[in-house]
Motif scaffolding. Structure first.
Motif, PDB file in Angstrom:
ATOM      1  N   SER A  28      57.562  21.926 -63.428  1.00  0.00           N
ATOM      2  CA  SER A  28      58.793  21.163 -63.661  1.00  0.00           C
ATOM      3  C   SER A  28      58.775  19.820 -62.935  1.00  0.00           C
ATOM      4  CB  SER A  28      59.999  21.974 -63.193  1.00  0.00           C
ATOM      5  OG  SER A  28      60.065  23.203 -63.865  1.00  0.00           O
ATOM      6  N   LYS A  29      57.598  19.310 -62.598  1.00  0.00           N
ATOM      7  CA  LYS A  29      57.461  18.076 -61.827  1.00  0.00           C
ATOM      8  C   LYS A  29      58.195  16.915 -62.513  1.00  0.00           C
ATOM      9  CE  LYS A  29      54.035  14.922 -59.932  1.00  0.00           C
ATOM     10  NZ  LYS A  29      52.622  14.682 -59.706  1.00  0.00           N
ATOM     11  N   GLY A  30      58.969  16.180 -61.703  1.00  0.00           N
ATOM     12  CA  GLY A  30      59.684  15.011 -62.207  1.00  0.00           C
ATOM     13  C   GLY A  30      61.111  15.293 -62.634  1.00  0.00           C
ATOM     14  N   LEU A  31      61.460  16.550 -62.836  1.00  0.00           N
ATOM     15  CA  LEU A  31      62.824  16.877 -63.253  1.00  0.00           C
ATOM     16  C   LEU A  31      63.789  16.752 -62.081  1.00  0.00           C
ATOM     17  CD1 LEU A  31      62.303  19.984 -65.558  1.00  0.00           C
ATOM     18  CD2 LEU A  31      62.705  17.629 -66.228  1.00  0.00           C
ATOM     19  N   GLU A  32      65.023  16.357 -62.395  1.00  0.00           N
ATOM     20  CA  GLU A  32      66.061  16.206 -61.376  1.00  0.00           C
ATOM     21  C   GLU A  32      67.199  17.160 -61.679  1.00  0.00           C
ATOM     22  OE1 GLU A  32      67.246  12.138 -61.598  1.00  0.00           O
ATOM     23  OE2 GLU A  32      65.265  11.383 -61.047  1.00  0.00           O
ATOM     24  N   GLY A  33      67.892  17.586 -60.635  1.00  0.00           N
ATOM     25  CA  GLY A  33      69.043  18.458 -60.830  1.00  0.00           C
ATOM     26  C   GLY A  33      69.738  18.748 -59.524  1.00  0.00           C
ATOM     27  N   LYS A  34      70.911  19.377 -59.646  1.00  0.00           N
ATOM     28  CA  LYS A  34      71.694  19.767 -58.479  1.00  0.00           C
ATOM     29  C   LYS A  34      71.269  21.145 -58.017  1.00  0.00           C
ATOM     30  CE  LYS A  34      76.135  17.682 -58.118  1.00  0.00           C
ATOM     31  NZ  LYS A  34      77.477  17.601 -58.551  1.00  0.00           N
ATOM     32  N   ILE A  35      71.315  21.353 -56.712  1.00  0.00           N
ATOM     33  CA  ILE A  35      70.971  22.672 -56.170  1.00  0.00           C
ATOM     34  C   ILE A  35      72.143  23.614 -56.403  1.00  0.00           C
ATOM     35  CG2 ILE A  35      70.500  23.963 -54.079  1.00  0.00           C
ATOM     36  CD1 ILE A  35      68.803  21.725 -53.123  1.00  0.00           C
ATOM     37  N   ILE A  36      71.867  24.744 -57.071  1.00  0.00           N
ATOM     38  CA  ILE A  36      72.887  25.739 -57.374  1.00  0.00           C
ATOM     39  C   ILE A  36      73.037  26.722 -56.225  1.00  0.00           C
ATOM     40  CG2 ILE A  36      73.509  27.617 -58.932  1.00  0.00           C
ATOM     41  CD1 ILE A  36      71.883  26.153 -61.097  1.00  0.00           C
ATOM     42  N   SER A  37      71.897  27.181 -55.675  1.00  0.00           N
ATOM     43  CA  SER A  37      71.951  28.126 -54.562  1.00  0.00           C
ATOM     44  C   SER A  37      70.741  27.938 -53.658  1.00  0.00           C
ATOM     45  CB  SER A  37      72.015  29.571 -55.066  1.00  0.00           C
ATOM     46  OG  SER A  37      70.785  29.945 -55.630  1.00  0.00           O
ATOM     47  N   VAL A  38      70.907  28.360 -52.407  1.00  0.00           N
ATOM     48  CA  VAL A  38      69.864  28.235 -51.398  1.00  0.00           C
ATOM     49  C   VAL A  38      69.654  29.600 -50.753  1.00  0.00           C
ATOM     50  CG1 VAL A  38      69.226  27.101 -49.240  1.00  0.00           C
ATOM     51  CG2 VAL A  38      70.526  25.846 -50.939  1.00  0.00           C
ATOM     52  N   GLN A  39      68.381  29.983 -50.575  1.00  0.00           N
ATOM     53  CA  GLN A  39      68.027  31.227 -49.897  1.00  0.00           C
ATOM     54  C   GLN A  39      67.173  30.861 -48.685  1.00  0.00           C
ATOM     55  OE1 GLN A  39      66.009  33.612 -52.819  1.00  0.00           O
ATOM     56  NE2 GLN A  39      67.564  33.181 -54.358  1.00  0.00           N
ATOM     57  N   PRO A  40      67.805  30.554 -47.526  1.00  0.00           N
ATOM     58  CA  PRO A  40      67.052  30.069 -46.377  1.00  0.00           C
ATOM     59  C   PRO A  40      66.039  31.066 -45.831  1.00  0.00           C
ATOM     60  CG  PRO A  40      69.417  29.954 -45.955  1.00  0.00           C
ATOM     61  CD  PRO A  40      69.227  30.609 -47.271  1.00  0.00           C
ATOM     62  N   ASP A  41      66.339  32.354 -45.898  1.00  0.00           N
ATOM     63  CA  ASP A  41      65.408  33.347 -45.347  1.00  0.00           C
ATOM     64  C   ASP A  41      64.104  33.390 -46.138  1.00  0.00           C
ATOM     65  OD1 ASP A  41      66.976  34.280 -47.434  1.00  0.00           O
ATOM     66  OD2 ASP A  41      66.783  36.373 -46.827  1.00  0.00           O
ATOM     67  N   ALA A  42      64.150  33.149 -47.450  1.00  0.00           N
ATOM     68  CA  ALA A  42      62.950  33.151 -48.281  1.00  0.00           C
ATOM     69  C   ALA A  42      62.453  31.732 -48.558  1.00  0.00           C
ATOM     70  CB  ALA A  42      63.235  33.852 -49.603  1.00  0.00           C
ATOM     71  N   GLU A  43      63.155  30.720 -48.066  1.00  0.00           N
ATOM     72  CA  GLU A  43      62.843  29.306 -48.269  1.00  0.00           C
ATOM     73  C   GLU A  43      62.777  28.960 -49.754  1.00  0.00           C
ATOM     74  OE1 GLU A  43      59.341  28.355 -46.050  1.00  0.00           O
ATOM     75  OE2 GLU A  43      60.343  28.620 -44.132  1.00  0.00           O
TER      76      GLU A  43
END
Length: 135
Positions: A28-43
């Motif tokens: 998906s290189k080059g695509l832009e978008g908003k972050i929907i969710s973050v999983q910090p423990d799994a990075e």
């Protein structure tokens, strides 16, 4: 061993939910978008419109006689190292989105105690390395 697991779960990522990012590697290189969710423990992060996969769901009886199921397209998580934060920069009178690294600054702020008195404290804020502005 337990020390490493505890340290990894408290790891802080350079992006947050709602940030606008660009994918820098992968299919998906080059695509832009908003972050929907973050999983910090799994990075891992899930980015809107990026790394879309088809998921087959079982047909189940819904409450009012309807059925749900079939093939659903949804975003799958990607590793946080594969995305970079986007910031708007004005160049030649035009606004452009450019990628930037994230830095942190300590800013002096006024804090309030429960009894109403105030004192000077410090707060860490994210800054865009390319522009130096607070994110």
């Amino acid at each position: 061993m337990a020390d490493q697991a505890a340290n990894k779960s408290q790891r802080k990522l350079h992006v947050k939910k709602g940030d606008l990012v660009r994918v820098i590697t992968g299919k998906s290189k080059g695509l832009e978008g908003k972050i929907i969710s973050v999983q910090p423990d799994a990075e891992l992060v899930v980015v809107e419109g990026v790394n879309r996969v088809k998921k087959h769901t079982k047909v189940q009886q819904a409450q009012r006689g309807g059925t749900t199921g079939g093939i659903v397209t949804q975003e799958a998580p990607i590793h946080v190292s594969n995305v970079m934060l986007l910031v708007e920069v004005e160049k030649d009178g035009k606004k452009q989105k450019v990628t930037t690294r994230v830095g942190y600054n300590r800013v002096e702020v006024q804090k309030r105690r429960p009894d109403g008195s105030t004192y000077t404290g410090y707060r860490s804020v994210r800054i865009a390395r390319r522009t130096g502005e607070e994110i």
